[in-house]
Design a protein around this motif. Structure first.
Motif, PDB file in Angstrom:
ATOM      1  N   HIS A  30       0.837  -1.195   0.000  1.00 30.32           N
ATOM      2  CA  HIS A  30       0.000   0.000   0.000  1.00 30.32           C
ATOM      3  C   HIS A  30       0.877   1.252   0.000  1.00 30.32           C
ATOM      4  O   HIS A  30       0.579   2.236  -0.675  1.00 30.32           O
ATOM      5  N   THR A 250     -12.705 -12.829   1.974  1.00 36.95           N
ATOM      6  CA  THR A 250     -14.151 -12.633   2.053  1.00 36.95           C
ATOM      7  C   THR A 250     -14.797 -13.628   3.004  1.00 36.95           C
ATOM      8  O   THR A 250     -15.671 -13.260   3.813  1.00 36.95           O
ATOM      9  N   TYR A 253     -14.095 -12.612   6.490  1.00 33.50           N
ATOM     10  CA  TYR A 253     -14.940 -11.472   6.852  1.00 33.50           C
ATOM     11  C   TYR A 253     -16.361 -11.933   7.178  1.00 33.50           C
ATOM     12  O   TYR A 253     -16.972 -11.494   8.169  1.00 33.50           O
ATOM     13  N   ARG A 257     -17.968 -10.853  10.686  1.00 33.57           N
ATOM     14  CA  ARG A 257     -18.875  -9.700  10.646  1.00 33.57           C
ATOM     15  C   ARG A 257     -20.288 -10.123  11.031  1.00 33.57           C
ATOM     16  O   ARG A 257     -20.837 -11.076  10.475  1.00 33.57           O
ATOM     17  N   HIS A 328     -18.687  -7.811   1.024  1.00 33.69           N
ATOM     18  CA  HIS A 328     -18.068  -6.982   2.066  1.00 33.69           C
ATOM     19  C   HIS A 328     -18.927  -5.771   2.422  1.00 33.69           C
ATOM     20  O   HIS A 328     -18.826  -5.240   3.524  1.00 33.69           O
ATOM     21  N   ILE A 331     -17.148  -1.356   3.132  1.00 29.00           N
ATOM     22  CA  ILE A 331     -15.716  -1.413   3.454  1.00 29.00           C
ATOM     23  C   ILE A 331     -14.904  -1.987   2.307  1.00 29.00           C
ATOM     24  O   ILE A 331     -13.720  -1.698   2.155  1.00 29.00           O
ATOM     25  N   GLY A 332     -15.549  -2.806   1.465  1.00 25.84           N
ATOM     26  CA  GLY A 332     -14.833  -3.409   0.348  1.00 25.84           C
ATOM     27  C   GLY A 332     -14.361  -2.410  -0.685  1.00 25.84           C
ATOM     28  O   GLY A 332     -13.510  -2.742  -1.511  1.00 25.84           O
ATOM     29  N   THR A 334     -13.087   0.690   0.128  1.00 25.90           N
ATOM     30  CA  THR A 334     -12.178   1.670   0.719  1.00 25.90           C
ATOM     31  C   THR A 334     -10.729   1.350   0.393  1.00 25.90           C
ATOM     32  O   THR A 334     -10.339   0.182   0.313  1.00 25.90           O
ATOM     33  N   GLU A 336      -8.131   1.740   2.192  1.00 26.01           N
ATOM     34  CA  GLU A 336      -7.365   1.221   3.322  1.00 26.01           C
ATOM     35  C   GLU A 336      -7.580  -0.277   3.532  1.00 26.01           C
ATOM     36  O   GLU A 336      -6.855  -0.894   4.308  1.00 26.01           O
ATOM     37  N   TYR A 337      -8.583  -0.847   2.851  1.00 25.13           N
ATOM     38  CA  TYR A 337      -8.908  -2.257   3.059  1.00 25.13           C
ATOM     39  C   TYR A 337      -8.345  -3.091   1.910  1.00 25.13           C
ATOM     40  O   TYR A 337      -8.461  -2.727   0.737  1.00 25.13           O
ATOM     41  N   SER A 340     -10.173  -4.240  -1.690  1.00 24.25           N
ATOM     42  CA  SER A 340     -10.332  -3.317  -2.813  1.00 24.25           C
ATOM     43  C   SER A 340      -9.133  -3.375  -3.751  1.00 24.25           C
ATOM     44  O   SER A 340      -9.269  -3.198  -4.968  1.00 24.25           O
TER      45      SER A 340
END
Length: 375
Positions: A30, A250, A253, A257, A328, A331-332, A334, A336-337, A340
């Motif tokens: 990143h 996934t 998650y 979640r 997701h 959030i999927g 973004t 920062e995640y 993506s």
């Protein structure tokens, strides 16, 4: 038929996976992406593992391995979301240089194998639409020296490479398979306009204005097709690695979640969706194997097999990417995640060296005699 990998191939897979786990975290990737996508240092680390010389003959300092070994490596690089131009520099460039005179091979292949030189293909031109015969870059001899004039677009790691392998037209017109030459052009002879790409890597456009070039061959079309097919097979393997890891992210998650007081994985409708996702993943995996195993076939059979595989991978990558992001939720999407970034890479991969519709056309053009029934 035995589809098991050999002990050496499993050891190769483990070595690449250990490097990814230890030295290429998502935070590092990143950070590189946000800084512009520079990847020369990452490629250097792959070269230290011996991967830059994987398919280069032992006579030139390489390991002399084959397509299945390359597939194993590319799967793991995909799973780790490694943004170095591995397929282009370590697989396609040696395939293109295989047609060069021995002196030119000796000048470049050992340096590529050792990681001292980064040489990438510069193939794309404006309005070519993935057609390898549509080449407006021209080559002519002036005083015994070849000079190239034209522009190539979306060259991977263009500003980090030491040289480019450039197809240019010596004679004929657009659409002719004859008259296409392949040349090595050193970076200092080109004007480079670099930019970051959507998947966190780096590319650039290069302009050649009577640029000095070294001739690989004056009959380059067949060699060009072979190298692009090797790159497509590598992309299929990378796509499998990307999808495999994205599905695992996934599922993890969904198991953690909670919604309405219970985990997402407990909802039957979502379980059915992830089952469809895994089916597409396995379809893609089987066709990736098929592509790598067909690289040694005659050109007509090889090209059809590669396009067939690429059609399935295109469909699988799009379906798996879209479904995993939807599972997701917000959030999927973004930055920062991690999910993506897998989706971005899958999207870019689907459009490299021919999108799904292009390869569907390639398959169709090669099935006229069988009326849709595979021979």
């Amino acid at each position: 038929m035995d589809f098991d990998f050999t002990e050496d191939q499993e050891s190769l897979r483990d070595a690449v996976r250990r490097w990814v786990d230890k030295g290429f975290s998502f935070d590092r990737r990143h950070g590189l992406a946000k800084a512009g996508g520079a990847s020369r240092a990452v490629y250097g680390e792959l070269a230290e593992l011996g991967l830059a010389g994987l398919v280069i003959p032992e006579a030139h300092g390489g390991l002399g391995q084959g397509p299945v070994d390359a597939m194993v490596v590319c799967e793991e690089l995909g799973r780790g979301l490694v943004n170095a131009p591995y397929a282009e520099a370590a697989l396609m460039a040696p395939a293109l240089l295989s047609a060069a005179p021995e002196a030119l091979q000796a000048a470049w292949l050992p340096r590529i194998a050792g990681g001292e030189a980064l040489v990438v293909p510069a193939l794309h031109e404006r309005a070519a639409r993935y057609r390898l015969t549509k080449i407006s870059t021209t080559a002519q001899q002036v005083g015994g020296q070849w000079q190239l004039t034209g522009q190539k677009l979306a060259v991977p790691a263009a500003d980090e490479a030491d040289a480019y392998i450039v197809p240019a037209r010596i004679s004929g017109s657009d659409g002719d398979t004859a008259g296409i030459g392949l040349f090595v052009v050193e970076k200092l002879a080109a004007t480079v306009a670099p930019y970051p790409t959507q998947d966190g890597a780096r590319a650039g456009d290069i302009t050649l204005n009577a640029a000095a070039a070294q001739l690989i061959t004056t009959d380059g079309h067949a060699v060009l097709e072979t190298a692009v097919d090797a790159g497509l097979a590598a992309q299929c393997a990378e796509g499998v690695g990307l999808m495999d890891r994205l599905v695992a992210i996934t599922v993890d998650y969904m198991n953690t979640r909670k919604q309405f007081g219970t985990t997402l994985a407990s909802f039957q409708a979502l379980r059915h969706r992830i089952a469809d996702v895994k089916m597409q993943l396995e379809l893609g995996r089987s066709m990736s194997y098929y592509a790598s195993l067909k690289l040694g076939e005659a050109p007509a059979q090889r090209r059809r097999a590669i396009s067939q595989a690429r059609v399935q991978l295109g469909q699988s990558m799009r379906y798996v990417g879209q479904q995993c992001i939807q599972l997701h939720g917000g959030i999927g999407c973004t930055d920062e995640y991690i999910a993506s970034h897998y989706f971005k890479r899958l999207t870019v991969l689907e459009m490299t060296y021919g999108d799904t519709l292009h390869h569907l056309g390639e398959v169709s053009a090669r099935m006229q005699d069988t009326a849709g029934v595979f021979a």
